[in-house]
Design a protein around this motif. Structure first.
Motif, PDB file in Angstrom:
ATOM      1  N   ILE A   1       0.835  -1.195   0.000  1.00 53.99           N
ATOM      2  CA  ILE A   1       0.000   0.000   0.000  1.00 53.99           C
ATOM      3  C   ILE A   1       0.872   1.247   0.000  1.00 53.99           C
ATOM      4  O   ILE A   1       1.891   1.309   0.689  1.00 53.99           O
TER       5      ILE A   1
ATOM      6  N   ASP B   1      -8.775   4.172   0.384  1.00 56.04           N
ATOM      7  CA  ASP B   1      -8.546   3.619  -0.951  1.00 56.04           C
ATOM      8  C   ASP B   1      -7.163   3.976  -1.488  1.00 56.04           C
ATOM      9  O   ASP B   1      -7.036   4.518  -2.596  1.00 56.04           O
TER      10      ASP B   1
ATOM     11  N   SER C   1      -3.466   3.869  -3.172  1.00 59.36           N
ATOM     12  CA  SER C   1      -2.907   3.136  -4.310  1.00 59.36           C
ATOM     13  C   SER C   1      -2.091   1.965  -3.792  1.00 59.36           C
ATOM     14  O   SER C   1      -1.592   1.983  -2.670  1.00 59.36           O
TER      15      SER C   1
ATOM     16  N   LYS D   1     -16.952   1.527  -9.695  1.00 60.87           N
ATOM     17  CA  LYS D   1     -15.624   1.488  -9.101  1.00 60.87           C
ATOM     18  C   LYS D   1     -14.612   1.118 -10.182  1.00 60.87           C
ATOM     19  O   LYS D   1     -14.744   0.080 -10.824  1.00 60.87           O
TER      20      LYS D   1
ATOM     21  N   VAL E   1     -10.693   0.331 -11.141  1.00 58.15           N
ATOM     22  CA  VAL E   1      -9.353  -0.026 -10.669  1.00 58.15           C
ATOM     23  C   VAL E   1      -8.453  -0.014 -11.898  1.00 58.15           C
ATOM     24  O   VAL E   1      -8.744  -0.691 -12.886  1.00 58.15           O
TER      25      VAL E   1
ATOM     26  N   PHE F   1      -7.490   3.477  -7.407  1.00 53.16           N
ATOM     27  CA  PHE F   1      -8.882   3.144  -7.100  1.00 53.16           C
ATOM     28  C   PHE F   1      -9.723   4.416  -7.156  1.00 53.16           C
ATOM     29  O   PHE F   1      -9.522   5.333  -6.362  1.00 53.16           O
TER      30      PHE F   1
ATOM     31  N   GLU G   1      -3.945  -3.572   5.744  1.00 52.37           N
ATOM     32  CA  GLU G   1      -5.200  -3.500   4.994  1.00 52.37           C
ATOM     33  C   GLU G   1      -6.392  -3.654   5.943  1.00 52.37           C
ATOM     34  O   GLU G   1      -7.362  -2.916   5.868  1.00 52.37           O
TER      35      GLU G   1
ATOM     36  N   ARG H   1      -9.346  -1.463   4.073  1.00 55.28           N
ATOM     37  CA  ARG H   1      -9.126  -0.110   3.557  1.00 55.28           C
ATOM     38  C   ARG H   1      -9.631   0.033   2.127  1.00 55.28           C
ATOM     39  O   ARG H   1     -10.072   1.097   1.723  1.00 55.28           O
ATOM     40  N   HIS H   2      -9.558  -1.052   1.359  1.00 61.15           N
ATOM     41  CA  HIS H   2     -10.058  -0.984  -0.018  1.00 61.15           C
ATOM     42  C   HIS H   2     -11.470  -1.555  -0.103  1.00 61.15           C
ATOM     43  O   HIS H   2     -11.861  -2.173  -1.096  1.00 61.15           O
TER      44      HIS H   2
ATOM     45  N   PHE I   1     -13.607  -1.615  -3.221  1.00 57.78           N
ATOM     46  CA  PHE I   1     -13.008  -2.066  -4.477  1.00 57.78           C
ATOM     47  C   PHE I   1     -12.735  -3.559  -4.513  1.00 57.78           C
ATOM     48  O   PHE I   1     -11.932  -4.029  -5.315  1.00 57.78           O
TER      49      PHE I   1
END
Lengths: 482, 482
Positions: A49, A57, A59, A82, A84, A118, A203, A393-394, A397
């Motif tokens: 991350i 979100d 990168s 969404k 990606v 994202f 994460e 955290r994502h 997505f």
């Protein structure tokens, strides 16, 4: 505390650009995320991350990506699209990257990676999304084909999931000349969640009383878990392994319900505006509490405190019109009551499915502190402290990332071996703790049956040994007789 | 069909004043409904519903009630006050009663009974309720003390339950000079439900696709069941016997939520007005269906049809203001989505509690066809046809009735034996069918464990026999040696 070896990262300790030593990759990290529909040929090892730990979100840096990768995926849901997509390391990126690797950090191979981004758009504003995708930069990362010939767009295939992958396929074909490779939504969400939980540090986290705590997940003890994906509606998926899952149930009271009712009741223009409103209101203006019915002592006989919500919106008695209520109070009520609902039904489904861990994903969490606190509080309340809510955290997505990871243009053999030196700020443990679950009280009957089975098996074993011994004795005695 | 021997009563067959032969009372009907808090000394045998079978909250005729009975009870909830009171047979009543008993119907004892009435008021209009109670007629039935001396009101004690029994005790004391005997709400609801299910014919019924079907309950197989009481909030109670129960959980999305949101969104003035509105609307104007996301084919891979609701109110996208939606559509959406929710959570809780039967009570059902159809549909959907929703005609008065039945002034010994001749219209079966449940698939793991335990026990037994036999043989051989 169900997740051991956790570490808290207060603001002052936030690191930037955590890099993980890939030389320590254990064999069990090399796993497949395949199922009947999706096949993840690439393992994408060493992904980390980017940005600070509070970033929503963020990168993800992939140190090695094959040249022919076509890394763009769409997850088109009822409320949000969404996106990606991969941006190749350009000069600027490389400079930053090199800077991060300074001071004892080095790589022993050329970095042929990229940054995975994202981005989301409202589905009703599909044009904005299409315009974004039309930008060369996105397609540059998305497809090397496009770099060679802009005229060849017709041949570009994009991984797409969510209902919109079916519904809007023609729109994307006409406007962008791209074809969708349609990926199963639930399967994609599971691939995305499994990837993040197995491969990405920092994460997963808990969020209780405003405190965010990252957790270390024992990769050998990840499964089974319940994945609760809060989109417009809510899907609840029992995940028992890579590619092994079942959508157990869902609830039609999801993010779309909160937002829909919020739009009608508060005329907010965006979900973020709604969330902001909710922070300045008090649900007790509209919620009927146990205290409102029973007085300040509540209903202790059945463990209902005075502050417990007896009836959501139950205090609305017709004496005041909608316009006479504060929109902040309405927003606070909607957020609290529907997040509690999701927590409750998650608890019920998890317990019914024999699961002790629940991971929450979906766009409607928004990394929003109160949303997560409410879910955590609700889950803690209903499970009597036995199950803790864990967030990603994502979160929004999972489907898009899962669809992307199933990109069939990438083969695991194409991956270039790469080595980074560990760079960790002090105070961060790299020990992977065990995620231990405590059986819930309601499962005690089953637990009792398990114990009985164990006891009986031991008894059978003991008796079998006795029998063998007795038979031996008999045999000997008979032989003696002979 | 889970309830056998049921009978349908179309409109043309509706009987008036069904009377049951009390000489056939089996011994198992003489049971206690006692628990730690409530004690029902009177068994109230021979009670029968008055009026036609479509009537909501019909009066119940009690053929014998002791003279010193003080039969008035209040259940004061967050939204409604439910009053249950007895009117003694006056001359008019007796005439009607005698008329009903004509044509081969006779009694061999003087009828010293009364009619139990069920009336409700909005809690916010407590004055109306108090004025009603002030009428001599109600107190006449309620307390023989009052007949003797109006000045002695101070001594009158009324059974009261619900939160308002605590909250409004002073108001009733000041205005009416009565004291509340406070009864536990959940316990009262259970006593009321058990009484109705065990003693009253034509009380329980299913309601599916507009068809109401009365069911016969096997009194030997009533327990355990889940009682879902839909008031302002919803309580879910596991009932395992008379006086044996546990409030498992509840949901804060109850009738008060539907009504509260309806008031804000449609400005309806009463719940009945809201229900009427809902009958002329279409939820698809606001609900996001699976078809809206996936197109007309739905999402068959995960058994989600195009018409399934993916997100309640999820179609509200901000392009239209509240006033631009039809209030009928909003009402239809609220009713459908929240009743589905109650059905779903009931299914989850029942399955988690190992229960195969769910009885629905509570004031917010209102005997309303669509409300019951929705709950039935939802329960059928989520349980995959394994659990059927059953409703009670006195749905809203379970607590009030239960509180009343625990009246300690009445002793079972005071009851006067009484005999009526059965009077049943043709086509109505009196056979009590068995209420059979089919174990749900999700319980298969437990079932598997049970099987394993049985198998192992048999194995242990077999091995023990073998051991005994081997020991015997050894003993014999040793003896032979000696």
């Amino acid at each position: 505390m169900r997740y051991d070896d956790r570490h808290t990262l207060p603001d002052k300790q936030l690191p930037y650009g955590v890099v993980v030593d890939l030389t320590n990759l254990s064999k069990n990290k090399v796993r497949k995320m395949a199922n009947s529909e999706l096949r993840c040929k690439s393992e994408f090892h060493g992904a980390v991350i980017q940005g600070d730990l509070e970033e929503q979100d963020p990168s993800i840096l992939f140190p090695n990506i094959p040249n022919d990768a076509s890394l763009l995926s769409l997850d088109i849901g009822g409320t949000l699209v969404k996106v990606v997509y991969l941006s190749r390391h350009n000069t600027t990126c490389m400079k930053e990257w090199t800077k991060e690797l300074s001071d004892g950090v080095s790589s022993n191979c050329p970095i042929l990676g990229g940054l995975l981004h994202f981005v989301k758009f409202e589905t009703k504003n599909l044009d904005e999304c299409i315009e974004f995708l039309q930008s060369e930069q996105v397609f540059l990362g998305a497809s090397s084909d496009l770099c060679q010939s802009v005229g060849s767009r017709k041949s570009i295939r994009i991984k797409a999931t969510g209902g919109g992958a079916y519904k809007f396929a023609n729109v994307f074909s006409e406007r962008l000349g791209v074809t969708f490779d349609k990926m199963d939504e639930i399967a994609s969400v599971v691939v995305g969640a499994n990837f993040l939980l197995q491969e990405i540090d920092h994460e997963a986290f808990t969020h209780m009383n405003g405190e965010k705590i990252f957790i270390n997940i024992n990769h050998n003890d990840l499964f089974p878990y319940l994945l609760v994906n809060i989109g417009s509606g809510v899907s609840m998926i029992k995940v028992t392994g890579n590619g092994k899952f079942e959508r157990v149930t869902g609830t039609h009271f999801g993010g779309g319900t909160i937002f829909g009712l919020a739009r009608l009741l508060t005329e907010c223009q965006s979900y973020d505006e709604f969330l902001e409103l909710s922070q300045h209101g008090d649900n007790r203006a509209l919620d009927l509490t146990v205290g409102d019915i029973y007085g300040e002592l509540g209903y202790p006989k059945h463990n209902l405190s005075a502050s417990a919500i007896a009836s959501s919106f139950g205090k609305v008695n017709g004496k005041r019109k909608l316009t006479e209520y504060k929109i902040e109070d309405i927003a606070a009520t909607l957020l609290r009551d529907f997040t509690y609902h999701i927590a409750q039904i998650s608890y019920l489904v998890a317990t019914l499915s024999g699961l002790k861990r629940i991971y929450f994903g979906g766009s409607y969490i928004r990394g929003h502190a109160s949303t997560m606190d409410n879910i955590s509080y609700g889950l803690n309340y209903w499970s009597k402290g036995q199950i803790e809510a864990v967030f990603l955290r994502h979160e929004g997505f999972l489907g898009g990332l899962g669809a992307l990871l199933s990109n069939e243009n990438i083969d695991v053999d194409d991956l270039i071996p790469c080595k980074f030196i560990k760079q960790l700020p002090s105070g961060i443990s790299t020990v992977r703790g065990e995620s231990q679950g405590v059986p819930h009280g309601n499962l005690s009957e089953k637990a009792g049956l398990h114990e009985e089975v164990e006891r009986l098996r031991a008894e059978v074993e003991r008796l079998q040994k006795d029998n063998t011994m007795l038979n031996d004795k008999l045999e000997k005695l008979k032989n003696n007789d002979d």
